[in-house]
Design an enzyme around this catalytic site. Structure first.
Site, short mmCIF file in Angstrom:
data_model
loop_
_atom_site.label_atom_id
_atom_site.label_comp_id
_atom_site.label_asym_id
_atom_site.label_seq_id
_atom_site.Cartn_x
_atom_site.Cartn_y
_atom_site.Cartn_z
N PHE A 163 0.76 -0.96 0.10
CA PHE A 163 0.03 0.12 0.05
C PHE A 163 0.96 1.08 -0.03
O PHE A 163 1.68 1.32 0.70
CB PHE A 163 -0.87 -0.06 1.12
CG PHE A 163 -1.77 -1.25 1.41
CD1 PHE A 163 -3.15 -1.05 0.95
CD2 PHE A 163 -1.10 -2.35 2.27
CE1 PHE A 163 -3.90 -2.12 1.47
CE2 PHE A 163 -2.15 -3.30 2.48
CZ PHE A 163 -3.47 -3.21 1.87
N ASP A 164 0.43 2.19 -0.68
CA ASP A 164 0.82 3.50 -0.44
C ASP A 164 0.49 4.09 0.89
O ASP A 164 -0.55 3.50 1.41
CB ASP A 164 0.55 4.70 -1.67
CG ASP A 164 0.88 6.18 -1.43
OD1 ASP A 164 1.87 6.32 -0.94
OD2 ASP A 164 0.10 6.93 -2.08
N GLY A 165 0.90 5.06 1.49
CA GLY A 165 0.37 5.73 2.64
C GLY A 165 -0.67 6.70 2.80
O GLY A 165 -1.88 6.49 2.53
#
Length: 313
Positions: free
Chosen positions: A165-167
């Site tokens: 995941f990106d943040g």
């Protein structure tokens, strides 16, 4: 451990996926776009007994379903399609061939899938159709638009499922994105230093991460290694990285890996990680990753071409 197993069995991780996200139907979709629904339907009926190739969401779904035990499942997957019921036969024939544990779904003959997101109680929806992705988000589910599957993927004999995941604006809220956009990099860095131990609010994938973390914990062995591996791959770097770690700690959702890449491309990191799927809100990162990993675009609140939270210098 028994308690969390029963908790997840009572409310399994529920994923909806479109036929074009699960299978490789790009050639048939091109026929639909160029020749219309009748030609598309005729082609599908003609190939009703022909196996469909694997699409961008196939591997992660297959690996998640392998985690299920003979009793009540931890993971349920539903096929949601704008195809007609007639054309469901080919899809389920292919599902049976691949021995996927998918038994249920909806076929709407061209109607939006949006109203069925809540009906199926989905935690995550994967599709190639942006309007259905938007409808899923409005219904409260995590959702992403997938592209095509990478042309070359190395065989992976492991039994792990690795989800990256990106943040910001994906797992976490877009609050820090907006601060950077409105006040600039130095104000953003100062804010993140001051609030390093203040947990961020959840973003569109926050609830999904929490539920996925329960699944991760169930499959955690005595060495602290799980078959469900969670990674954060973000453009944040020091000092802004600290807030990511403290937020995950506060949520009780530890990541197995965190990669603070700064201005570097995420693609090589994701390839080294061997991620089975990656979610990001910036199209440039999705496109950069799509050659090595199935990548999903999470529609965000900002212009997808704007740089969001560049690395601190």
């Amino acid at each position: 451990m028994t308690d969390i197993r029963e908790t997840l069995r009572a409310q399994p991780l529920r994923i909806g996926i479109s036929t074009r996200a699960l299978f490789n139907l790009e050639e048939k979709h091109a026929v639909f776009q160029s020749q219309g629904v009748e030609a598309y339907s005729a082609l599908q009926l003609e190939r009703e007994d022909t196996l469909i190739g694997k699409g961008p969401g196939f591997e992660v779904v297959e690996r998640l379903l392998r985690l299920n035990e003979p009793e009540k499942p931890y993971v349920e997957v539903f096929l949601l399609s704008r195809n007609s019921p007639d054309l469901s036969l080919r899809a389920f024939n292919s599902i049976d061939h691949y021995k996927l544990g998918i038994k249920a779904g909806s076929f709407t003959s061209g109607r939006s899938l949006g109203p069925f997101i809540s009906a199926w109680e989905l935690d995550l929806f994967l599709s190639n159709e942006i309007t259905d992705v938007q409808a899923a988000i409005e219904a409260g589910a995590a959702a992403a638009k997938l592209g095509t599957a990478p042309e070359a993927r190395q065989e992976d004999p492991s039994d792990e499922v690795r989800i990256a995941f990106d943040g910001d604006a994906v797992v976490f809220s877009a609050e820090s994105d907006e601060l950077f956009k409105n006040r600039g990099l130095q104000a953003f860095l100062a804010h993140e230093r001051e609030n390093a131990k203040t947990p961020m609010s959840g973003g569109p994938f926050g609830k999904f991460l929490r539920k996925l973390s329960i699944l991760r914990k169930i499959f955690l062995n005595d060495q602290g290694v799980s078959r469900v591996r969670i990674a954060i791959v973000t453009a944040r770097n020091a000092p802004a990285h600290a807030r990511v770690v403290h937020t995950l700690r506060d949520w009780g959702t530890p990541a197995d890996e965190a990669h603070f890449v700064g201005v570097r491309s995420k693609g090589p990191i994701l390839k080294a990680l061997g991620a089975h799927i990656f979610f990001d809100d910036q199209i440039k990162h999705v496109l950069g990753a799509a050659g090595v990993v199935p990548a999903g675009h999470v529609p965000g609140p900002h212009d997808p071409d704007e740089p969001i939270i560049p690395a601190g210098l």
